[in-house]
Design an enzyme around this catalytic site. Structure first.
Site, mmCIF file in Angstrom:
data_model
loop_
_atom_site.group_PDB
_atom_site.id
_atom_site.type_symbol
_atom_site.label_atom_id
_atom_site.label_comp_id
_atom_site.label_asym_id
_atom_site.label_seq_id
_atom_site.Cartn_x
_atom_site.Cartn_y
_atom_site.Cartn_z
ATOM 1 N N ARG A 239 0.848 -1.182 0.000
ATOM 2 C CA ARG A 239 0.000 0.000 0.000
ATOM 3 C C ARG A 239 0.883 1.231 0.000
ATOM 4 N NH1 ARG A 239 -3.621 -2.178 -1.585
ATOM 5 N NH2 ARG A 239 -5.726 -2.446 -0.803
ATOM 6 N N GLU A 268 -1.883 8.149 -4.067
ATOM 7 C CA GLU A 268 -2.217 7.761 -5.434
ATOM 8 C C GLU A 268 -3.659 8.138 -5.774
ATOM 9 O OE1 GLU A 268 -1.431 3.471 -4.724
ATOM 10 O OE2 GLU A 268 -3.509 3.123 -5.289
ATOM 11 N N HIS A 286 -0.918 0.602 -9.707
ATOM 12 C CA HIS A 286 -1.697 -0.253 -8.787
ATOM 13 C C HIS A 286 -2.478 -1.324 -9.565
ATOM 14 C CE1 HIS A 286 -3.739 -0.294 -4.575
ATOM 15 N NE2 HIS A 286 -3.607 -1.517 -5.083
HETATM 16 C C1 DGY Z 1 -5.837 -5.234 -3.166
HETATM 17 O O1 DGY Z 1 -6.757 -5.966 -3.521
HETATM 18 O O2 DGY Z 1 -5.738 -4.809 -2.018
HETATM 19 C C2 DGY Z 1 -4.781 -4.919 -4.172
HETATM 20 O O3 DGY Z 1 -4.059 -3.811 -3.801
HETATM 21 C C3 DGY Z 1 -5.389 -4.751 -5.552
HETATM 22 O O4 DGY Z 1 -4.397 -4.716 -6.538
#
Ligand code: DGY
Length: 332
Positions: A239, A268, A286
Protein backbone atom coordinates in the site's frame (compact mmCIF):
# COMPACT_ATOMS: atom_id res chain seq x y z
CA UNK A 1 -42.62 -5.43 -3.35
CA UNK A 2 -39.76 -3.19 -4.41
CA UNK A 3 -36.30 -4.70 -4.75
CA UNK A 4 -33.44 -3.66 -2.46
CA UNK A 5 -31.01 -1.22 -4.03
CA UNK A 6 -27.31 -1.79 -4.66
CA UNK A 7 -24.79 0.87 -5.65
CA UNK A 8 -21.72 -0.26 -7.60
CA UNK A 9 -19.18 2.56 -7.39
CA UNK A 10 -16.97 1.54 -10.32
CA UNK A 11 -17.28 -0.27 -13.63
CA UNK A 12 -16.95 -4.01 -12.97
CA UNK A 13 -17.73 -6.65 -15.60
CA UNK A 14 -21.24 -6.22 -17.02
CA UNK A 15 -22.01 -9.96 -17.01
CA UNK A 16 -21.00 -10.22 -13.37
CA UNK A 17 -22.95 -7.14 -12.28
CA UNK A 18 -25.93 -8.61 -14.16
CA UNK A 19 -26.05 -11.42 -11.56
CA UNK A 20 -27.45 -8.82 -9.16
CA UNK A 21 -30.31 -7.76 -11.43
CA UNK A 22 -32.90 -10.45 -10.61
CA UNK A 23 -32.79 -9.44 -6.94
CA UNK A 24 -31.72 -5.78 -6.80
CA UNK A 25 -32.36 -2.42 -8.33
CA UNK A 26 -28.78 -1.89 -9.55
CA UNK A 27 -27.17 1.55 -9.76
CA UNK A 28 -23.83 0.80 -11.42
CA UNK A 29 -21.43 3.63 -12.23
CA UNK A 30 -19.93 3.49 -15.69
CA UNK A 31 -16.88 5.69 -15.01
CA UNK A 32 -13.98 5.04 -12.66
CA UNK A 33 -13.69 8.16 -10.52
CA UNK A 34 -13.05 9.41 -7.02
CA UNK A 35 -16.04 10.46 -4.93
CA UNK A 36 -15.97 13.32 -2.45
CA UNK A 37 -17.14 12.63 1.10
CA UNK A 38 -20.41 14.42 0.31
CA UNK A 39 -20.98 12.37 -2.85
CA UNK A 40 -20.29 9.13 -1.02
CA UNK A 41 -22.74 10.06 1.72
CA UNK A 42 -25.38 10.85 -0.90
CA UNK A 43 -24.79 7.65 -2.88
CA UNK A 44 -24.99 5.47 0.24
CA UNK A 45 -27.97 7.26 1.80
CA UNK A 46 -30.58 5.41 -0.15
CA UNK A 47 -29.13 1.95 -0.82
CA UNK A 48 -29.21 -1.44 0.90
CA UNK A 49 -25.85 -2.65 -0.39
CA UNK A 50 -22.72 -1.14 -1.95
CA UNK A 51 -19.83 -2.56 -3.92
CA UNK A 52 -16.91 -0.16 -3.61
CA UNK A 53 -13.31 0.29 -4.69
CA UNK A 54 -10.08 0.99 -2.86
CA UNK A 55 -10.35 4.73 -3.43
CA UNK A 56 -13.80 4.95 -1.81
CA UNK A 57 -13.26 5.97 1.81
CA UNK A 58 -16.16 4.41 3.73
CA UNK A 59 -16.05 5.91 7.22
CA UNK A 60 -18.59 7.08 9.79
CA UNK A 61 -19.22 10.21 7.75
CA UNK A 62 -19.97 8.25 4.59
CA UNK A 63 -22.48 6.00 6.34
CA UNK A 64 -24.01 8.72 8.53
CA UNK A 65 -27.17 8.89 6.41
CA UNK A 66 -27.13 5.26 5.25
CA UNK A 67 -30.09 4.00 7.20
CA UNK A 68 -30.76 0.92 5.02
CA UNK A 69 -27.19 -0.10 4.24
CA UNK A 70 -26.52 -3.73 5.19
CA UNK A 71 -23.27 -4.55 3.42
CA UNK A 72 -20.25 -2.83 1.89
CA UNK A 73 -18.36 -5.21 -0.40
CA UNK A 74 -14.83 -4.05 -1.16
CA UNK A 75 -13.27 -5.04 -4.48
CA UNK A 76 -9.82 -5.67 -3.04
CA UNK A 77 -8.12 -7.71 -0.37
CA UNK A 78 -6.69 -4.65 1.41
CA UNK A 79 -9.44 -2.73 3.17
CA UNK A 80 -7.74 0.28 4.71
CA UNK A 81 -10.34 2.35 2.82
CA UNK A 82 -13.02 0.95 5.15
CA UNK A 83 -13.48 2.07 8.72
CA UNK A 84 -14.34 -1.41 9.95
CA UNK A 85 -15.09 -0.25 13.49
CA UNK A 86 -17.58 2.34 12.24
CA UNK A 87 -19.27 -0.18 9.93
CA UNK A 88 -19.46 -2.80 12.67
CA UNK A 89 -20.84 -0.28 15.18
CA UNK A 90 -23.54 0.61 12.65
CA UNK A 91 -24.37 -3.09 12.14
CA UNK A 92 -23.18 -3.00 8.52
CA UNK A 93 -21.37 -6.05 7.17
CA UNK A 94 -18.13 -5.57 5.23
CA UNK A 95 -16.35 -7.97 2.90
CA UNK A 96 -13.11 -8.06 0.90
CA UNK A 97 -11.65 -10.32 -1.80
CA UNK A 98 -8.90 -12.49 -0.28
CA UNK A 99 -7.37 -15.63 -1.82
CA UNK A 100 -8.63 -15.15 -5.39
CA UNK A 101 -5.87 -12.61 -6.11
CA UNK A 102 -2.98 -14.19 -4.19
CA UNK A 103 -1.22 -15.93 -7.08
CA UNK A 104 -1.64 -13.06 -9.57
CA UNK A 105 -0.26 -10.53 -7.10
CA UNK A 106 2.66 -12.87 -6.34
CA UNK A 107 3.36 -13.17 -10.10
CA UNK A 108 3.35 -9.41 -10.37
CA UNK A 109 5.71 -8.95 -7.44
CA UNK A 110 8.20 -11.15 -9.26
CA UNK A 111 7.62 -9.25 -12.49
CA UNK A 112 8.38 -5.96 -10.73
CA UNK A 113 11.43 -7.37 -8.99
CA UNK A 114 12.85 -8.77 -12.22
CA UNK A 115 11.91 -5.63 -14.12
CA UNK A 116 13.63 -3.30 -11.68
CA UNK A 117 16.66 -5.53 -11.12
CA UNK A 118 17.26 -5.99 -14.86
CA UNK A 119 16.24 -2.42 -15.76
CA UNK A 120 13.59 -3.52 -18.24
CA UNK A 121 11.36 -0.43 -18.38
CA UNK A 122 14.23 2.08 -18.37
CA UNK A 123 16.03 0.27 -21.19
CA UNK A 124 12.80 0.03 -23.17
CA UNK A 125 12.22 3.79 -22.80
CA UNK A 126 15.77 4.36 -24.06
CA UNK A 127 15.20 2.07 -27.06
CA UNK A 128 11.87 3.70 -27.93
CA UNK A 129 13.53 7.11 -27.74
CA UNK A 130 15.79 6.01 -30.61
CA UNK A 131 18.93 6.01 -28.50
CA UNK A 132 20.10 2.48 -29.43
CA UNK A 133 22.93 3.28 -31.81
CA UNK A 134 25.50 0.82 -30.48
CA UNK A 135 25.38 -1.93 -27.88
CA UNK A 136 27.81 -1.36 -25.04
CA UNK A 137 29.06 -4.59 -23.49
CA UNK A 138 29.03 -2.86 -20.13
CA UNK A 139 25.73 -1.05 -20.74
CA UNK A 140 22.42 -1.63 -18.94
CA UNK A 141 24.00 -3.81 -16.29
CA UNK A 142 21.52 -4.95 -13.68
CA UNK A 143 21.38 -7.26 -10.68
CA UNK A 144 20.74 -10.99 -10.82
CA UNK A 145 17.68 -12.38 -9.12
CA UNK A 146 18.72 -16.02 -9.34
CA UNK A 147 21.00 -17.00 -6.52
CA UNK A 148 20.29 -13.79 -4.59
CA UNK A 149 18.70 -13.27 -1.19
CA UNK A 150 15.06 -12.26 -1.40
CA UNK A 151 13.57 -10.55 1.64
CA UNK A 152 9.84 -10.41 2.25
CA UNK A 153 8.35 -8.00 4.77
CA UNK A 154 4.84 -9.23 5.64
CA UNK A 155 4.29 -12.96 5.31
CA UNK A 156 0.57 -13.51 4.84
CA UNK A 157 -0.92 -15.45 1.95
CA UNK A 158 0.66 -13.24 -0.74
CA UNK A 159 4.08 -13.18 0.93
CA UNK A 160 4.02 -16.96 1.12
CA UNK A 161 3.04 -17.27 -2.56
CA UNK A 162 5.95 -14.98 -3.47
CA UNK A 163 8.30 -17.14 -1.40
CA UNK A 164 7.12 -20.38 -3.02
CA UNK A 165 8.10 -19.02 -6.44
CA UNK A 166 11.73 -18.64 -5.33
CA UNK A 167 12.81 -22.25 -5.65
CA UNK A 168 13.07 -22.16 -9.46
CA UNK A 169 15.39 -19.17 -9.19
CA UNK A 170 17.47 -20.82 -6.44
CA UNK A 171 16.84 -17.67 -4.45
CA UNK A 172 17.30 -17.76 -0.69
CA UNK A 173 14.23 -16.38 1.10
CA UNK A 174 14.25 -14.55 4.41
CA UNK A 175 11.22 -12.85 5.90
CA UNK A 176 9.99 -10.74 8.74
CA UNK A 177 6.42 -10.69 9.98
CA UNK A 178 4.54 -9.59 13.10
CA UNK A 179 4.28 -13.25 14.04
CA UNK A 180 6.55 -16.05 12.93
CA UNK A 181 5.00 -18.72 10.66
CA UNK A 182 4.61 -22.29 11.94
CA UNK A 183 7.65 -24.43 11.12
CA UNK A 184 5.82 -26.56 8.52
CA UNK A 185 4.69 -23.44 6.62
CA UNK A 186 8.22 -21.99 6.73
CA UNK A 187 9.51 -25.27 5.34
CA UNK A 188 6.89 -25.37 2.58
CA UNK A 189 7.76 -21.76 1.59
CA UNK A 190 11.50 -22.36 1.98
CA UNK A 191 11.67 -19.17 4.06
CA UNK A 192 13.71 -18.31 7.14
CA UNK A 193 12.49 -15.87 9.79
CA UNK A 194 14.77 -12.93 10.68
CA UNK A 195 14.31 -9.68 12.60
CA UNK A 196 13.54 -6.54 10.61
CA UNK A 197 17.07 -5.11 10.82
CA UNK A 198 18.57 -8.34 9.52
CA UNK A 199 16.00 -8.41 6.73
CA UNK A 200 16.95 -4.89 5.69
CA UNK A 201 20.68 -5.56 5.89
CA UNK A 202 20.76 -8.93 4.12
CA UNK A 203 18.15 -8.64 1.34
CA UNK A 204 19.41 -8.21 -2.22
CA UNK A 205 15.77 -7.68 -3.18
CA UNK A 206 13.13 -6.67 -0.65
CA UNK A 207 9.41 -7.06 -1.37
CA UNK A 208 6.85 -5.33 0.87
CA UNK A 209 3.57 -7.15 1.34
CA UNK A 210 2.33 -5.90 4.70
CA UNK A 211 -1.15 -4.45 5.25
CA UNK A 212 -1.50 -0.71 5.75
CA UNK A 213 -2.17 0.19 9.38
CA UNK A 214 -1.31 3.33 11.34
CA UNK A 215 1.66 1.42 12.81
CA UNK A 216 2.94 0.46 9.35
CA UNK A 217 2.93 4.02 7.99
CA UNK A 218 6.48 4.70 6.76
CA UNK A 219 7.60 1.24 7.89
CA UNK A 220 10.25 1.90 5.24
CA UNK A 221 11.57 5.42 5.74
CA UNK A 222 14.93 7.16 5.73
CA UNK A 223 16.37 5.04 8.58
CA UNK A 224 15.26 1.71 7.12
CA UNK A 225 16.47 2.61 3.61
CA UNK A 226 19.85 3.52 5.10
CA UNK A 227 20.18 -0.03 6.46
CA UNK A 228 19.71 -1.61 3.02
CA UNK A 229 22.52 -2.67 0.70
CA UNK A 230 23.63 -0.06 -1.85
CA UNK A 231 22.93 -2.71 -4.51
CA UNK A 232 19.45 -3.55 -3.20
CA UNK A 233 16.16 -3.44 -5.10
CA UNK A 234 12.99 -2.47 -3.19
CA UNK A 235 9.50 -3.52 -4.38
CA UNK A 236 6.26 -2.14 -2.91
CA UNK A 237 3.08 -3.99 -3.89
CA UNK A 238 1.44 -3.46 -0.50
CA UNK A 239 0.00 0.00 0.00
CA UNK A 240 1.05 3.56 -0.54
CA UNK A 241 2.21 5.11 2.72
CA UNK A 242 4.10 2.02 3.88
CA UNK A 243 7.11 3.55 2.11
CA UNK A 244 8.06 7.17 2.65
CA UNK A 245 8.06 7.98 -1.08
CA UNK A 246 9.95 11.26 -0.69
CA UNK A 247 12.72 9.55 1.29
CA UNK A 248 12.84 6.74 -1.28
CA UNK A 249 13.25 9.25 -4.11
CA UNK A 250 16.17 10.88 -2.29
CA UNK A 251 17.86 7.55 -1.65
CA UNK A 252 17.39 6.39 -5.25
CA UNK A 253 18.69 9.69 -6.61
CA UNK A 254 21.78 9.44 -4.38
CA UNK A 255 22.38 5.85 -5.49
CA UNK A 256 22.11 4.61 -1.90
CA UNK A 257 20.02 1.69 -3.11
CA UNK A 258 20.15 0.49 -6.72
CA UNK A 259 16.54 0.48 -7.80
CA UNK A 260 12.89 0.23 -6.81
CA UNK A 261 9.62 -0.90 -8.30
CA UNK A 262 6.36 0.52 -7.04
CA UNK A 263 2.76 -0.42 -7.74
CA UNK A 264 1.31 1.72 -4.92
CA UNK A 265 1.94 5.30 -3.80
CA UNK A 266 1.29 7.76 -1.03
CA UNK A 267 -1.65 9.85 -2.28
CA UNK A 268 -2.22 7.76 -5.43
CA UNK A 269 -3.18 8.28 -8.19
CA UNK A 270 -0.86 11.25 -7.70
CA UNK A 271 2.77 10.11 -7.80
CA UNK A 272 5.56 12.06 -6.11
CA UNK A 273 7.21 14.02 -9.00
CA UNK A 274 10.64 13.24 -7.57
CA UNK A 275 9.98 9.55 -8.34
CA UNK A 276 8.72 10.34 -11.84
CA UNK A 277 12.01 12.06 -12.60
CA UNK A 278 14.12 8.99 -11.83
CA UNK A 279 15.12 6.22 -14.20
CA UNK A 280 15.99 3.64 -11.53
CA UNK A 281 12.40 3.21 -10.38
CA UNK A 282 9.83 1.16 -12.26
CA UNK A 283 6.32 2.54 -11.75
CA UNK A 284 2.99 0.78 -12.37
CA UNK A 285 -0.51 2.10 -11.60
CA UNK A 286 -1.70 -0.25 -8.79
CA UNK A 287 -2.36 -3.20 -11.09
CA UNK A 288 -0.83 -6.12 -9.17
CA UNK A 289 -4.11 -8.04 -9.20
CA UNK A 290 -5.12 -6.97 -12.71
CA UNK A 291 -5.12 -10.20 -14.68
CA UNK A 292 -8.35 -10.91 -16.54
CA UNK A 293 -9.17 -14.02 -14.53
CA UNK A 294 -8.29 -12.48 -11.18
CA UNK A 295 -10.16 -9.21 -11.63
CA UNK A 296 -13.20 -11.24 -12.74
CA UNK A 297 -12.85 -13.50 -9.70
CA UNK A 298 -12.63 -10.45 -7.42
CA UNK A 299 -15.77 -8.92 -8.94
CA UNK A 300 -17.54 -12.28 -8.66
CA UNK A 301 -16.62 -12.58 -4.99
CA UNK A 302 -17.81 -9.05 -4.18
CA UNK A 303 -21.13 -9.81 -5.91
CA UNK A 304 -21.37 -13.21 -4.15
CA UNK A 305 -21.01 -11.49 -0.77
CA UNK A 306 -23.85 -9.08 -1.55
CA UNK A 307 -26.11 -11.79 -2.99
CA UNK A 308 -25.43 -14.07 -0.01
CA UNK A 309 -26.28 -11.44 2.57
CA UNK A 310 -29.71 -11.13 0.98
CA UNK A 311 -30.18 -14.93 0.82
CA UNK A 312 -29.28 -15.47 -2.84
CA UNK A 313 -26.55 -17.02 -4.97
CA UNK A 314 -24.19 -19.93 -4.35
CA UNK A 315 -23.46 -18.90 -0.73
CA UNK A 316 -27.03 -17.90 0.24
CA UNK A 317 -27.09 -16.54 3.81
CA UNK A 318 -23.35 -17.23 4.25
CA UNK A 319 -21.35 -14.38 2.71
CA UNK A 320 -18.02 -16.08 2.00
CA UNK A 321 -15.50 -13.40 2.96
CA UNK A 322 -16.96 -11.16 5.64
CA UNK A 323 -14.52 -9.04 7.62
CA UNK A 324 -16.94 -8.57 10.54
CA UNK A 325 -19.07 -11.74 10.66
CA UNK A 326 -20.12 -10.85 14.22
CA UNK A 327 -22.49 -8.30 12.65
CA UNK A 328 -24.64 -11.16 11.30
CA UNK A 329 -24.70 -12.96 14.63
CA UNK A 330 -25.85 -9.83 16.46
CA UNK A 331 -28.49 -9.16 13.75
CA UNK A 332 -29.90 -12.56 14.79
C1 DGY B 1 -5.84 -5.23 -3.17
O1 DGY B 1 -6.76 -5.97 -3.52
O2 DGY B 1 -5.74 -4.81 -2.02
C2 DGY B 1 -4.78 -4.92 -4.17
O3 DGY B 1 -4.06 -3.81 -3.80
C3 DGY B 1 -5.39 -4.75 -5.55
O4 DGY B 1 -4.40 -4.72 -6.54
Amino acid sequence: MSKPKVWVSRPLFADIVARLEPYFEVHAETDERAYSAVELRERLADVDAAIVGLSDRIDSDAIAAAKHLKIVANTGVGYNNLDLDALTAAGIAASNTPDVLTESVADFAWALMLGAARRISASERWLRAGQWKTSRFDGWLGADVHGSTLGILGMGRIGQAIARRASGFRTKVIYHNRSRLPADVERECGANYVDKDTLLAQSDHLILVLPFTAANRHAIGEAELARMKKTAVLVNIARGGIVDDAALARVLAAGDIAAAALDVYEGEPVVNPALLALDNVLLTPHIASASIDTRRAMAMLAVDNVLALFGHGPHADHPPTLLNPGVLASAG
